[in-house]
Design an enzyme around this catalytic site. Sequence first.
Site, short mmCIF file in Angstrom:
data_model
loop_
_atom_site.label_atom_id
_atom_site.label_comp_id
_atom_site.label_asym_id
_atom_site.label_seq_id
_atom_site.Cartn_x
_atom_site.Cartn_y
_atom_site.Cartn_z
N GLU A 1 0.03 -1.34 5.63
CA GLU A 1 1.10 -0.93 6.54
C GLU A 1 0.93 0.52 6.95
OE1 GLU A 1 5.04 0.83 7.64
OE2 GLU A 1 3.71 1.33 5.97
N ASP B 1 0.83 -1.21 0.00
CA ASP B 1 0.00 0.00 0.00
C ASP B 1 0.86 1.26 0.00
OD1 ASP B 1 0.72 -0.79 2.69
OD2 ASP B 1 -0.66 0.73 3.45
#
Length: 381
Positions: free
Chosen positions: A137, A75
Amino acid sequence: MTRLDTARDILATLIAFPTVSSDSNLDMIHWMADYLERHFARVEVLTNADGTKANLFATIGPEGDGGIVLSGHSDVVPVAEQDWSSDPFEMREADGLLYGRGTCDMKGFIACALAMAPYYAARDLDRPIHFAFTHDEEVGCLGAADLIAALEARGVKPAMAIIGEPTEMRIIEGHKGCCEYTTRFTGLEGHGSDPDQGVNAAEYAVRYVSRLLEIREELKTRAPEGSAFEPPWTTLNIGGVHGGVAHNVIVGKAEVEWEFRPVVNEDMDFVKSEIEAYARDVLLPAMQKVEPRARIQTEVIGEVAGFEPMERNAARDLVMKLTGANTAGLVPFATEAGLFQSLGCDVVVCGPGSIAQAHKPDEFVALDQLTACLDLLDRLI
């Protein structure tokens, strides 16, 4: 085609997947899974509870325990309200730099790891090399927490992990954790002329903040001897206090946004137990004496375990040997390293690019950084 050419082409593909944390990462995960399967990896895609996101775990080499994990998060942070010189999801090259959202944080490392997969597959490896690519994350290491739980449940025990966050290929052996919360207070509204007839949520929020500030001072006395962090103790910050609608209305709802950054995991337990006890045993009984429906509720925004420096760390020592470095340092930002450390791995953080470029418009990674990363990953063989 050179390894660098391959990594650059893969990175361009990865950048084109707009994997902002608020959106799905499935297209990127499935593309990487297909790529690794074509290079003889044993691949598993682990979707989250609602099926909108996934982690990828893949292995090249022999079955069994041990081996090295190459880990990165899929991400990226949003690009909204940022002034980019070009399309952030179309990689652009200029003067030896590759621009695009995620180039350094941290699709550059992922691209290097994937570029090395054919070379790993072509060798008769003594130990497995694992690829671990996670979701979310940037919003609390949610994917890595799920992945670690899955690996524990299956008895998968890698020996080491390299977390490829952007460190300019410097070797990092520790960082503080990061725990973020929003605590909401529900009281009882009323006319401001008679405060005792209501439960002022703002007042209880202020008392909650006061206790947090007392805990912050107590944390300074708990600094581990010889701590290399700056400051050496666990810090605590109040990020916001909100509530109220008018000067003459008893506040019915309020909230406190706060975070702390533990130096050691024991401080995480200390802060949470102290503030939970205060809310449960002191504040809530006083609120419910007037309004039985009064509530104090804490939402966990993210809990990222710290990465504790260890005297013995085979991953750090290995990467130092492979790079020729003779020092290891600490960083102020959090990574997934602490979660892999909790799995029993020796862990090091080392990857291409600079954290100074992360999260900014015109994010970039330098080609020479990718080359250095590829050299490291090649020497693992």
